[in-house]
Scaffold this active site. Structure first.
Site, mmCIF file in Angstrom:
data_model
loop_
_atom_site.group_PDB
_atom_site.id
_atom_site.type_symbol
_atom_site.label_atom_id
_atom_site.label_comp_id
_atom_site.label_asym_id
_atom_site.label_seq_id
_atom_site.Cartn_x
_atom_site.Cartn_y
_atom_site.Cartn_z
ATOM 1 N N LYS C 68 0.820 -1.167 -0.071
ATOM 2 C CA LYS C 68 -0.195 0.067 -0.017
ATOM 3 C C LYS C 68 0.911 1.144 -0.151
ATOM 4 O O LYS C 68 1.982 1.289 0.588
ATOM 5 C CB LYS C 68 -0.852 -0.056 1.141
ATOM 6 C CG LYS C 68 -2.082 0.751 1.284
ATOM 7 C CD LYS C 68 -2.665 0.738 2.573
ATOM 8 C CE LYS C 68 -4.018 2.052 2.550
ATOM 9 N NZ LYS C 68 -4.722 1.535 3.762
ATOM 10 N N SER C 144 -9.437 1.915 3.206
ATOM 11 C CA SER C 144 -8.912 2.537 2.174
ATOM 12 C C SER C 144 -7.980 1.732 1.579
ATOM 13 O O SER C 144 -7.221 2.097 0.438
ATOM 14 C CB SER C 144 -8.082 3.705 2.952
ATOM 15 O OG SER C 144 -7.121 2.953 3.913
ATOM 16 N N SER C 168 -9.930 -0.479 7.150
ATOM 17 C CA SER C 168 -9.496 -0.359 6.040
ATOM 18 C C SER C 168 -8.829 -1.562 5.232
ATOM 19 O O SER C 168 -8.391 -1.463 4.116
ATOM 20 C CB SER C 168 -8.257 0.669 5.954
ATOM 21 O OG SER C 168 -8.949 2.137 5.960
#
Lengths: 477, 100, 479
Positions: C68, C144, C168
């Site tokens: 990420k 997210s 997330s």
């Protein structure tokens, strides 16, 4: 009108740890800009702080020396404000649960005048970087960012600029005794802000609190406070009402100028630092630090007065640095004549050290040798003039006393028969001085003694020389 | 200063944005004022709970006293960091003049 | 054989046998990305050079991991999908990255898409545009860590790292039909994770099955001297006891999670999952987590307050975007305000302002302090339940994925989509989302298990047993 003055001091001292408060970068002063940096002290995204064990120990040590109540549970908070020297735009500090609360510091500006000034709180925080302002822009060096700072806040119990000066002096002495900080204002390892308010004598209402910043020496603190007292009393005399504000000391112009008023006081949005866990101190930890505390200057001073018969001012001077007091005491242990030792230290030794810009910490004459030197002078084995020469030599070469004595072939010439010839020669060569002496200018005698000493490479016993000179001069009347 | 009635009006939004150093247009401030009001109304449900004597949870963990030894470690490359700087001079980061 | 479709443990077997090389895997992924990522947008900065000849020994044998964009990778851009971090190349690796590298993983140079600074539940708040759901490109992939979940679901990654502050990892995993594990707070080092909310953030794996999650968790967990909040606790091999049966395991069903607003299809899938678990010998009891309704409110105060402070450092001084001013006034204050106005997206600004408000003088007690106290109550709710039960079962999200654009104008509605995941972060407990079926529209549904502190072993065991008796983890999107 008469005013009472109420002053509180907020002192920041850099702790003398090897590494920074929350990362392992060096704290060394004077490095190339932005070289002692890492993701943590630069506040790079993703970095996290871990507290330096020694910084905590130093904080506790200081708090104990200042008679504070150590908080068994404390934590760190974030103080949020934007400033380019603050890499994260928040400072890791302590807000409602600092390391220590409620202590006191005793000052004694003169013999018999003692005052206890309470310490409100002591907390640990990180230093900011350094800004250099130039035309149109500012340069930032983050080497200093993250150095551990101890903030020591006094209660507003200081009543004059002189007391403030004395408070700082005592604080500095203690911190240097503890070896937790250099307290060098020039290098910025000690910084001080003050707040001051005036109160009409016999009135209860305290005037507005004025905060003073930007004072770069103890003297500047004293001067700025003195200036403020005058400025504020003049305004109050005119019936003006002061409002709370922060003012900057301008040492060049010798005045303070307003920086911000209460309305523009920042909102720091303190909240507990989530990246650091709380600290809970065990009694055993605190006990251990307590046991390691040295005798503090205040107590040492009084012990020296009592034990060694030093005067207040003598003791005050000799305890001002721990290494100096230690040196003195080592010498006294070898030769129990404190006054003589004191005079030798304060006179010749300090003189030589100052000339060489050496501190007592770096002295290279052993107490044993220094004492031998004093003893030999006292027992007339060497005259004091020669002794000072030997002292210089030792300090310059780091050789031992015995070596230097041997090299210099130091002998005390006190044989009148040997000296008589030299004295006669000096008298012959200096008819002017002889006639000066005879016409009553006694100073001429000292000049003649000096000439004899010179001719004997300072080995002559000056007492004998003087005696001989007098005999010959007076005899020839 | 924050208004007394605790609603998040445009003036408050602007004050807070200023604290956070974010420039807002008038329109943005208006939209935010509405959105934040809606969010804060929702958050107001927290006021139903009696939280007296309730300790605050700052950390989930019961760990404490995490410390490191005072031992030097090499710093990172100064050049690498300075190379990313939007503006630098010699070995310094550079920012515009500071006007308070 | 399409190597990109395999799991990490399947590939490790093949690598060990010498049937394939890690470069074969990397190449397969590269080809897959070249073909479909223009539609999915799981990755950002797609031009980064992929090292095909990467050879690395160690247990992971050069297996690539997708990371990420908020986890720092040495000399490799890490921008949190925010304009303000444009060009930021960390001079260091996050601890999880160091651990993965030391085990022989290949850090995939294309980072995964995300909501800017992890602010969002849909991956729409990315400066690189939204990532799309591989099951239906018109739908969000969740957030997210949406890019990580979408990449794994679409076989553009073998496994990925995500971060979880309020769901997330789990919510996008459930939206994309993959496994997402949020470890206990303090289990995995946060060093190098660009902080959103420091007291809530955790790094965890997003994988194709439960076994892979156990495998990756074993590698990334453990003590880190650089993170004060990372616990010094020995790390078991989480793959060891996965297949142990779950007979007699006591599972709690919190009634506050089975409420109005729970999508009918989701509810149906959960009910079926419960039946599967019952057959495996687990028992179910309804319990109450009475403070659940306060979780979202509590979360949005604490998370935004911490974020407002964590994001203060993005000011254009040291790195990233700097805009001197709108009108040529070049004072520092103008630089700060303009840089941050232009550098942060809408949601970031909204959260920073909300968080600044919650900490401001005169509001701290009413908002931040109160929220921290309610957090204590939420934590206690869980502690009570775990005194009696081994784990808790809930839907991961009240709905399956929603359409792109559906909630983006209504922040509160968006916040409420995290309603079932937020509590685990507030309490700090571990949680996992596993696929448990599909809605009538063909969108994946996720099942969430929660367990007590540091009981990831329990979570993984229950999840593995469930997974091995269902087919959902084997389903692939048609893209």
């Amino acid at each position: 009108m008469e005013y009472d003055v109420v002053i509180g001091l907020e002192t920041h001292v850099q702790l003398k740890t090897k590494t920074k408060a929350f990362c392992s970068c060096s704290t060394e002063f004077g490095q190339v800009p932005n070289t002692s940096i890492c993701p943590v002290c630069l506040g790079l995204p993703g970095s996290l702080p871990v507290l330096n064990k020694l910084a905590l120990e130093f904080a506790v040590k200081t708090a104990l020396a200042l008679n504070c109540r150590i908080q068994r549970y404390f934590r760190f908070d974030r103080k949020n404000y934007f400033y380019p020297d603050l890499p994260k735009n928040y400072q890791i500090s302590q807000y409602d649960l600092p390391v220590a609360l409620q202590g006191f510091l005793e000052i004694e500006p003169q013999e018999g005048v003692r005052k206890c000034i309470e310490i409100k709180r002591i907390h640990l925080e990180e230093d900011a970087g350094k800004l250099i302002h130039t035309e149109g822009y500012s340069l930032i060096d983050f080497n200093r960012a993250g150095i551990p700072l101890l903030e020591i806040v006094s209660e507003p119990q200081i009543n004059s600029p002189e007391e403030a000066y004395e408070y700082l002096l005592s604080l500095k002495e203690i911190l240097r005794y503890l070896e937790v900080s250099d307290c060098d204002m020039e290098k910025g390892s000690l910084r001080c802000d003050a707040n001051i308010s005036l109160k009409k004598r016999d009135h209860f209402q305290l005037g507005a609190k004025i905060e003073l910043k930007n004072m770069n020496s103890f003297k500047a603190v004293k001067d700025a406070l003195a200036y403020e007292i005058e400025r504020q009393s003049k305004l109050l005399d005119k019936g003006r009402i002061l409002t709370q504000e922060t003012r900057l000391w301008d040492a060049k112009e010798v005045r303070t100028v307003s920086m911000r008023t209460k309305e523009s006081a920042p909102d720091y949005r303190y909240f507990p630092e989530p990246d650091l866990l709380p600290f809970v101190l065990e009694d055993s930890y605190i006990e251990k630090i307590k046991e390691s505390l040295p005798e503090l200057p205040y107590y040492k001073k009084h012990r020296f007065i009592e034990t060694y018969g030093l005067s207040f001012n003598e003791a005050r001077f000799i305890v001002s640095e721990k290494k100096l007091a230690d040196y003195f005491e080592l010498c006294v242990n070898l030769f129990p004549f404190p006054k003589i030792i004191y005079n030798w230290i304060v006179g010749p030794l300090m003189g030589e050290l100052n000339e060489r810009k050496i501190s007592i910490e770096d002295i290279n004459i052993l107490p044993q040798d220094f004492v031998c030197l004093i003893k030999d002078v006292e027992s007339d084995k060497i005259n004091s003039l020669k002794a000072k020469e030997v002292l210089k030599k030792i300090l310059d070469t780091a050789k031992s006393y015995a070596e230097v004595i041997k090299e210099e072939s130091v002998i005390m010439i006190s044989d009148s028969n040997i000296l008589k010839g030299v004295v006669q020669k000096v008298l012959d060569e200096n008819p002017k001085s002889v006639s000066d002496y005879k016409s009553g200018k006694t100073n001429a005698l000292m000049f003649l003694v000096g000439q004899v000493m010179k001719k004997t490479q300072n080995n002559a016993d000056p007492k004998i020389v003087q005696k001989l000179l007098k005999e010959l001069l007076d005899g020839s009347v | 200063m924050i208004s007394k009635d605790k609603s998040i009006d445009i003036k408050t939004v602007n004050y807070i944005a200023d604290l956070a150093r974010i420039a807002l247009s008038q329109e943005e401030a208006e939209i935010l004022s509405h959105q934040l009001k809606e969010i804060l109304d929702f958050i107001d449900r927290l006021k139903e709970i009696n939280i007296e004597d309730m300790p605050a949870t700052t950390h989930i963990l019961e760990v404490k006293n995490v410390l490191r030894e005072d031992i030097l470690r090499p710093s990172i490359s100064s050049a690498k960091v300075l190379d990313m700087a939007p503006l630098k001079k010699d070995n310094f980061f550079v920012v515009p003049k500071i006007i308070e | 054989m399409e190597l990109n479709k395999l799991t990490a443990h399947q590939l490790l077997g093949l690598l060990k046998e010498g049937v394939i090389k890690s470069s074969d895997v990397i190449l397969a992924l590269k080809e897959r990305i070249d073909v479909i990522d223009s539609q999915i947008n799981a990755y950002v900065r797609k031009n980064e050079k992929i090292e095909l000849s990467y050879v690395q020994n160690g247990p992971l044998q050069g297996l690539p991991v997708a990371v990420k964009d908020n986890i720092c990778t040495l000399d490799l851009n890490t921008e949190c999908c925010s304009k303000i971090l444009e060009g930021f190349k960390p001079p260091y690796d996050a601890t999880v990255i160091s651990k993965l590298k030391s085990q022989g993983a290949y850090i995939f140079p294309l980072k995964t898409n995300m909501d800017e600074f992890a602010f969002g539940s849909s991956c729409e708040n990315s400066c690189f545009g939204p990532a799309h759901n591989p099951w239906n490109l018109e739908y969000v992939c969740g957030g997210s860590s949406g890019g990580s979940a979408a990449a794994v679901a679409a076989d553009e990654a073998i496994f990925a790292l995500g971060t979880d502050t309020g769901g997330s990892i789990r919510q996008p995993a459930s939206f994309c039909g993959v496994v997402g594990l949020k470890p206990t707070y303090g289990r995995v080092s946060r060093y190098g994770l660009i902080a959103f909310a420091s007291s809530l953030d955790v790094i965890g794996p997003i994988t194709k099955d439960v076994y892979d999650s156990a495998l990756i968790l074993s590698i990334i967990s453990g003590y880190d001297p650089y993170d004060s909040t990372c616990v010094n606790l020995s790390v078991p091999d989480f793959t060891q006891n996965l297949s142990k049966d779950i007979k007699g395991i006591k599972i709690a069903l919190p009634k506050e999670y089975f409420i109005e607003g729970l999508d009918k299809d989701v509810e149906q899938n959960i009910k079926e999952a419960i039946e599967v678990l019952k057959k495996l010998g687990a028992s179910f009891t309804e319990v109450s987590l009475p403070h659940t309704k306060y979780a979202v409110a509590t979360y949005y105060i604490i998370a935004t307050a911490e974020a407002s402070s964590n994001l203060a450092r993005f000011d254009g001084v040291q790195y990233g975007l700097r805009i001197n001013s709108f009108e040529g006034d070049s004072s520092l204050l103008q630089m700060y305000k303009t840089t941050r106005a232009k550098g942060f997206g809408e949601e970031a600004k909204r959260r920073i302002i909300l968080g600044t408000f919650a900490l401001a003088h005169g509001y701290y007690e009413a908002y931040y302090l109160r929220a921290q106290k309610v957090r204590t109550l939420i934590k206690k709710d869980f502690e009570e339940v775990f005194k009696e039960f081994d784990c808790i079962l809930t839907p991961t999200s009240p709905t399956a994925a929603f359409k792109i654009g559906e909630k983006i104008r209504e922040p509160l509605k968006m916040y409420l989509s995290d309603i079932f995941t937020i509590s685990a972060n507030l309490a700090g407990i571990p949680a996992i989302s596993v696929p448990c079926g599909f809605t009538k529209k063909g969108l994946p549904v996720g099942l969430q298990f929660l367990a007590g502190y540091f009981r990831e072993d329990m979570l993984l065991q229950v999840a593995y047993n469930y997974e091995q008796n269902t087919i959902w983890h084997k389903m692939k999107p048609k893209i």
